[in-house]
Design a protein around this motif. Structure first.
Motif, short mmCIF file in Angstrom:
data_model
loop_
_atom_site.label_atom_id
_atom_site.label_comp_id
_atom_site.label_asym_id
_atom_site.label_seq_id
_atom_site.Cartn_x
_atom_site.Cartn_y
_atom_site.Cartn_z
N THR A 136 0.88 -1.16 0.00
CA THR A 136 0.00 0.00 0.00
C THR A 136 0.92 1.22 0.00
N VAL A 137 1.12 1.81 -1.19
CA VAL A 137 2.17 2.80 -1.39
C VAL A 137 1.64 3.98 -2.20
N ALA A 138 2.36 5.08 -2.09
CA ALA A 138 2.05 6.28 -2.89
C ALA A 138 3.34 7.04 -3.10
N LEU A 139 3.60 7.45 -4.34
CA LEU A 139 4.83 8.18 -4.67
C LEU A 139 4.71 9.62 -4.18
N LYS A 152 0.02 10.48 5.25
CA LYS A 152 -1.30 9.94 5.61
C LYS A 152 -2.36 10.41 4.62
N ASP A 153 -2.35 11.69 4.29
CA ASP A 153 -3.33 12.23 3.33
C ASP A 153 -3.12 11.64 1.94
N LEU A 154 -1.84 11.50 1.55
CA LEU A 154 -1.53 10.98 0.21
C LEU A 154 -1.97 9.52 0.09
N LEU A 155 -1.71 8.72 1.11
CA LEU A 155 -2.11 7.32 1.07
C LEU A 155 -3.64 7.17 1.04
N ASP A 169 13.92 8.96 -5.35
CA ASP A 169 12.48 9.04 -5.13
C ASP A 169 12.15 8.77 -3.66
N SER A 170 10.97 9.28 -3.22
CA SER A 170 10.44 9.00 -1.89
C SER A 170 9.06 8.39 -2.04
N VAL A 171 8.78 7.40 -1.21
CA VAL A 171 7.51 6.68 -1.27
C VAL A 171 6.89 6.62 0.12
N CYS A 172 5.60 6.93 0.20
CA CYS A 172 4.87 6.77 1.45
C CYS A 172 4.35 5.34 1.53
N LEU A 173 4.43 4.74 2.72
CA LEU A 173 4.12 3.32 2.89
C LEU A 173 3.21 3.11 4.10
#
Length: 211
Positions: A136-139, A152-155, A169-173
């Motif tokens: 469960t990821v978002a760039l 949190k908002d991006l995910l 790159d950075s990824v939210c997880l």
């Protein structure tokens, strides 16, 4: 023959009497004695009343900020308490990780490597040379480094099952109810491991997507 006439006897010598002091000098001396007695009485009264002597008063303690040792930053390799209401979430753990086929468990401190297939986030190959992060990821495409609330908002709005990444790159997880995290990719290795490897700097926060 007649006797010569006798000389009269002189009275014995007596020194002149000392002059008597004048009344003005007597009054001045008396006034000085009275003044001295009054001064002694005043000092005794002050001491009896418990008045502190000037030398007994301690100097005021310095309250200069410069005397205070500077505060040390929090150690990111250990868990920390959650931030107060309205403040940014505190760092739960931060350190270097390597993502592979096994993936890592974000709920552990420090995050632990999975023992089998299916743990997320994990690394995988994409195409002929690219690498992707699965889970469960978002760039993160905003300016600056990822923030806990930003991730949190991006995910919540743009999470994917996988995103292609490159160095820098950075990824939210997030993994189910695990703390929210961000991975800063430092290197990708397409040819290594069963599905390639991704190196990065991982940070988890004391913040979750759901309560």
């Amino acid at each position: 023959m007649e006797n010569p006439p006798q000389q009269p006897a002189w009275p014995p010598y007596a020194p002149p009497a000392a002059p008597r002091p004048s009344r003005a000098k007597i009054w001045a001396a008396g006034a000085a004695v009275v003044s001295a007695i009054a001064g002694v009485a005043t000092a005794i009264a002050a001491f009896s009343n418990g008045s502190p002597q000037p030398s007994a008063v301690p100097p005021p303690a310095s309250s200069s900020v410069g005397d205070q040792p500077p505060q040390s930053p929090a150690i990111t390799a250990a868990p920390s308490a959650a931030a107060g209401a309205g403040g940014a979430a505190s760092v739960r753990w931060s350190g270097k990780v390597v993502l592979g086929l096994e993936g890592i468990d974000l709920s552990q401190v420090p995050p632990s490597k999975g023992t089998g297939f299916g743990i997320r986030p994990a690394a995988g190959r994409n195409g002929s040379s690219s690498m992707e992060v699965k889970g469960t990821v978002a760039l993160w495409e905003n300016a600056g480094d990822p923030t806990p609330q930003g991730c949190k908002d991006l995910l919540a709005a743009q999470s994917r099952n996988a995103v292609v990444v490159a160095e820098g790159d950075s990824v939210c997880l997030v993994n189910e109810k695990s703390p929210i995290a961000a991975l800063k990719v430092t290197a990708t290795h397409y040819e290594e491991g069963g599905y390639g490897l991704i190196e990065g700097q991982l940070t988890t926060w004391n913040l979750r997507a759901t309560k």
